[in-house]
Structures are given as C-alpha cells and as structure tokens.
Motif scaffolding. Structure first.
Motif, PDB file in Angstrom:
ATOM      1  N   GLY A   5       0.981  -0.860  -0.111  1.00 26.17           N
ATOM      2  CA  GLY A   5      -0.352  -0.318  -0.123  1.00 26.17           C
ATOM      3  C   GLY A   5       0.929   1.130  -0.105  1.00 26.17           C
ATOM      4  N   LEU A   6       1.980   1.190   1.102  1.00 26.18           N
ATOM      5  CA  LEU A   6       2.669   2.405   0.948  1.00 26.18           C
ATOM      6  C   LEU A   6       3.184   2.837  -0.751  1.00 26.18           C
ATOM      7  CD1 LEU A   6       4.610   2.267   4.244  1.00 26.18           C
ATOM      8  CD2 LEU A   6       2.648   3.863   3.846  1.00 26.18           C
ATOM      9  N   GLY A   7       3.505   1.130  -0.746  1.00 22.11           N
ATOM     10  CA  GLY A   7       4.921   1.829  -2.271  1.00 22.11           C
ATOM     11  C   GLY A   7       3.585   2.563  -3.419  1.00 22.11           C
ATOM     12  N   LEU A   8       2.175   1.733  -3.820  1.00 20.83           N
ATOM     13  CA  LEU A   8       0.833   2.739  -4.068  1.00 20.83           C
ATOM     14  C   LEU A   8       0.708   3.526  -3.717  1.00 20.83           C
ATOM     15  CD1 LEU A   8      -1.321  -0.238  -4.414  1.00 20.83           C
ATOM     16  CD2 LEU A   8       0.649  -0.094  -6.073  1.00 20.83           C
ATOM     17  N   LEU A   9       0.345   4.243  -2.723  1.00 14.17           N
ATOM     18  CA  LEU A   9       0.943   5.818  -2.302  1.00 14.17           C
ATOM     19  C   LEU A   9       2.110   6.800  -2.451  1.00 14.17           C
ATOM     20  CD1 LEU A   9      -1.129   7.643  -0.402  1.00 14.17           C
ATOM     21  CD2 LEU A   9      -0.022   6.831   1.754  1.00 14.17           C
ATOM     22  N   ALA A  10       2.562   6.299  -2.640  1.00  9.64           N
ATOM     23  CA  ALA A  10       4.342   6.665  -2.788  1.00  9.64           C
ATOM     24  C   ALA A  10       3.624   6.967  -4.301  1.00  9.64           C
ATOM     25  CB  ALA A  10       5.413   6.105  -3.063  1.00  9.64           C
ATOM     26  N   HIS A  11       3.404   6.192  -5.310  1.00  8.78           N
ATOM     27  CA  HIS A  11       3.446   6.439  -7.020  1.00  8.78           C
ATOM     28  C   HIS A  11       2.224   7.601  -6.847  1.00  8.78           C
ATOM     29  CE1 HIS A  11       3.731   4.676 -11.009  1.00  8.78           C
ATOM     30  NE2 HIS A  11       2.776   4.739 -10.888  1.00  8.78           N
ATOM     31  N   THR A  12       0.882   7.595  -6.224  1.00  2.00           N
ATOM     32  CA  THR A  12      -0.360   8.217  -6.197  1.00  2.00           C
ATOM     33  C   THR A  12       0.446   9.997  -5.977  1.00  2.00           C
ATOM     34  OG1 THR A  12      -1.172   5.907  -5.088  1.00  2.00           O
ATOM     35  CG2 THR A  12      -1.956   8.768  -5.062  1.00  2.00           C
ATOM     36  N   VAL A  13       1.226  10.094  -4.681  1.00  2.00           N
ATOM     37  CA  VAL A  13       2.385  10.834  -4.811  1.00  2.00           C
ATOM     38  C   VAL A  13       2.743  11.720  -6.132  1.00  2.00           C
ATOM     39  CG1 VAL A  13       3.536  12.252  -2.600  1.00  2.00           C
ATOM     40  CG2 VAL A  13       1.545  10.951  -2.446  1.00  2.00           C
ATOM     41  N   ASP A  14       3.185  11.078  -6.555  1.00  2.00           N
ATOM     42  CA  ASP A  14       4.250  10.952  -7.577  1.00  2.00           C
ATOM     43  C   ASP A  14       2.634  11.575  -8.470  1.00  2.00           C
ATOM     44  OD1 ASP A  14       6.686  10.599  -7.102  1.00  2.00           O
ATOM     45  OD2 ASP A  14       6.707   8.795  -7.443  1.00  2.00           O
ATOM     46  N   LEU A  15       1.999  11.354  -8.926  1.00  2.00           N
ATOM     47  CA  LEU A  15       1.045  10.992 -10.340  1.00  2.00           C
ATOM     48  C   LEU A  15       0.234  12.876  -9.677  1.00  2.00           C
ATOM     49  CD1 LEU A  15      -1.307   8.040 -10.262  1.00  2.00           C
ATOM     50  CD2 LEU A  15       0.130   9.130 -12.553  1.00  2.00           C
ATOM     51  N   LEU A  16       0.323  13.173  -8.842  1.00  4.75           N
ATOM     52  CA  LEU A  16      -0.443  13.971  -8.236  1.00  4.75           C
ATOM     53  C   LEU A  16       0.621  15.703  -8.298  1.00  4.75           C
ATOM     54  CD1 LEU A  16      -2.887  12.563  -7.031  1.00  4.75           C
ATOM     55  CD2 LEU A  16      -2.582  14.521  -4.904  1.00  4.75           C
ATOM     56  N   ASN A  17       1.633  15.469  -8.216  1.00  4.30           N
ATOM     57  CA  ASN A  17       2.699  16.781  -8.053  1.00  4.30           C
ATOM     58  C   ASN A  17       3.095  16.486  -9.682  1.00  4.30           C
ATOM     59  OD1 ASN A  17       4.871  14.955  -5.567  1.00  4.30           O
ATOM     60  ND2 ASN A  17       3.495  16.282  -5.152  1.00  4.30           N
ATOM     61  N   GLN A  18       2.845  15.097 -10.466  1.00  6.87           N
ATOM     62  CA  GLN A  18       2.862  16.087 -11.731  1.00  6.87           C
ATOM     63  C   GLN A  18       1.793  16.952 -12.424  1.00  6.87           C
ATOM     64  OE1 GLN A  18       3.014  11.429 -13.905  1.00  6.87           O
ATOM     65  NE2 GLN A  18       4.960  10.957 -12.910  1.00  6.87           N
ATOM     66  N   GLN A  19       0.430  16.811 -11.940  1.00  4.91           N
ATOM     67  CA  GLN A  19      -0.545  17.228 -12.417  1.00  4.91           C
ATOM     68  C   GLN A  19      -0.308  18.365 -11.382  1.00  4.91           C
ATOM     69  OE1 GLN A  19      -2.621  16.794 -14.720  1.00  4.91           O
ATOM     70  NE2 GLN A  19      -0.946  14.739 -15.220  1.00  4.91           N
ATOM     71  N   GLY A  20       0.746  18.928 -10.746  1.00  7.87           N
ATOM     72  CA  GLY A  20       0.668  20.379  -9.792  1.00  7.87           C
ATOM     73  C   GLY A  20      -0.137  20.495  -8.658  1.00  7.87           C
ATOM     74  N   PHE A  21      -0.163  19.172  -8.523  1.00  4.95           N
ATOM     75  CA  PHE A  21      -0.871  18.713  -6.633  1.00  4.95           C
ATOM     76  C   PHE A  21       0.085  18.509  -5.808  1.00  4.95           C
ATOM     77  CE2 PHE A  21      -4.694  18.965  -9.955  1.00  4.95           C
ATOM     78  CZ  PHE A  21      -5.496  19.792  -9.613  1.00  4.95           C
ATOM     79  N   LYS A  22       0.185  18.640  -4.378  1.00  2.00           N
ATOM     80  CA  LYS A  22      -0.150  17.995  -3.215  1.00  2.00           C
ATOM     81  C   LYS A  22      -0.752  18.373  -1.612  1.00  2.00           C
ATOM     82  CE  LYS A  22       2.511  21.900  -1.123  1.00  2.00           C
ATOM     83  NZ  LYS A  22       1.444  22.281   0.431  1.00  2.00           N
ATOM     84  N   PRO A  23      -0.568  16.658  -1.689  1.00  2.00           N
ATOM     85  CA  PRO A  23      -0.983  16.445  -0.217  1.00  2.00           C
ATOM     86  C   PRO A  23      -1.482  17.584   0.498  1.00  2.00           C
ATOM     87  CG  PRO A  23      -0.555  14.585  -1.217  1.00  2.00           C
ATOM     88  CD  PRO A  23       0.267  15.679  -1.554  1.00  2.00           C
TER      89      PRO A  23
END
Ligand code: MG
Length: 162
Positions: A76-94
């Motif tokens: 899960g933590l790996g999928l979450l890190a990948h998700t944060v990368d996807l967000l960053n690529q779109q200019g977003f951060k949690p």
C-alpha cells in the motif's frame, strides 16, 4: 492564492485467516487479516481514491488495476508513493486528511499514533494534518460480524504555486 480541492475515498476488504492485517502501512496484531490482490491495506486504498478524486485523476482501479500482475501483493505504501507522484505531476500536493476505519476487532486505539505517523511521512505532512478515527460496527453488518474492515477517507490537496 492557494487553490484547495477535496476528494473522498472508501474501501472494504474481507477479513480472513492466513493474511496480514495492514492499516496505513502499520502491521496490526490480529489472528486474521485483509484479503485482496495487493497487500489489501484498506486505509491506504481509500486514501489513494480520496487523493486521486481531489486531483481529478479518476480512481485507484484506473491506475492500479487488480487484474494486472504488476500490482499483485503490491505494498500500500508503494501505491501511495506512486499516487503522490501522479499528483505532483499534475501540480498538486496533499495538504490534509481525515479517516474513519470501521472494524469490530481488534481495538485499534493503540495503533493510532503509528498510523498517523506512517501516513504523515508518506504524504509529506505534519502529524497534526493526518487524523484517523475508529468505529466498530456495533455488532451489525459485515463489519460488526468481523467479516470485513472498511475505511472512509477525506483528503485535501493544494495546487503547487510556482
Ligand atoms: Mg482495496
């Protein structure tokens, strides 16, 4: 001005023997664990859906399909890190999250601090920006009969200003 967006996520997994029970990347000590294609971390799956929703990036199934052998047993933590990368690529951060974990047993209160810390680290947030709550099923339904664990998450993301 910072642009803030909100997303919601929910997930449910069956509780079975012979599986680990992971919540937010933290191992829960219990005779049974959550069944699924990946490591079945129900809290992280709901969080990923909340983050993707806030960024307008569809859902967990469209990025990590459970028919794809690439994600079998995925952490899960790996999928979450990948998700944060996807967000960053779109200019977003949690920027913040709140969660409800529905589980009849075991008592999860002793794990609250570790779960908050684990998710705060994964999201690059302060401990105080990550909240988790625990509810039983009051003995009713699949959660109450200890057949399943469910998680609901609300997350905020901010547009990264250059
Ligand atoms: Mg799931």
């Amino acid at each position: 001005m910072a642009v803030t967006r909100v997303g919601i996520g929910e997930d449910i997994h069956r509780l079975v023997e012979g599986r680990r029970f992971l919540l937010g990347g933290v191992q829960i000590d219990h005779p049974r664990g959550t069944d699924g294609h990946s490591d079945a971390d129900v809290l992280i799956h709901a969080l990923i859906d909340a983050l993707l929703g806030a960024a307008g990036l569809c859902d967990i199934g469209s990025h990590f399909p459970d028919r794809d052998p690439k994600w079998k047993g995925a952490a899960g933590l790996g999928l979450l890190a990948h998700t944060v990368d996807l967000l960053n690529q779109q200019g977003f951060k949690p920027s913040q999250m709140d969660a409800i974990i529905h589980a009849q047993a075991p008592r999860l209160e002793p794990y609250r601090g570790a779960i908050r810390q684990s998710l705060a680290s994964a999201l690059g947030l302060a401990y105080s920006d990550v909240n988790v709550k625990f509810k039983t099923g009051e003995g009713m339904g699949s959660v109450g009969r200890e057949e399943a664990v469910r998680a609901t998450v609300v997350a905020l993301v901010e547009k990264i200003t250059p």
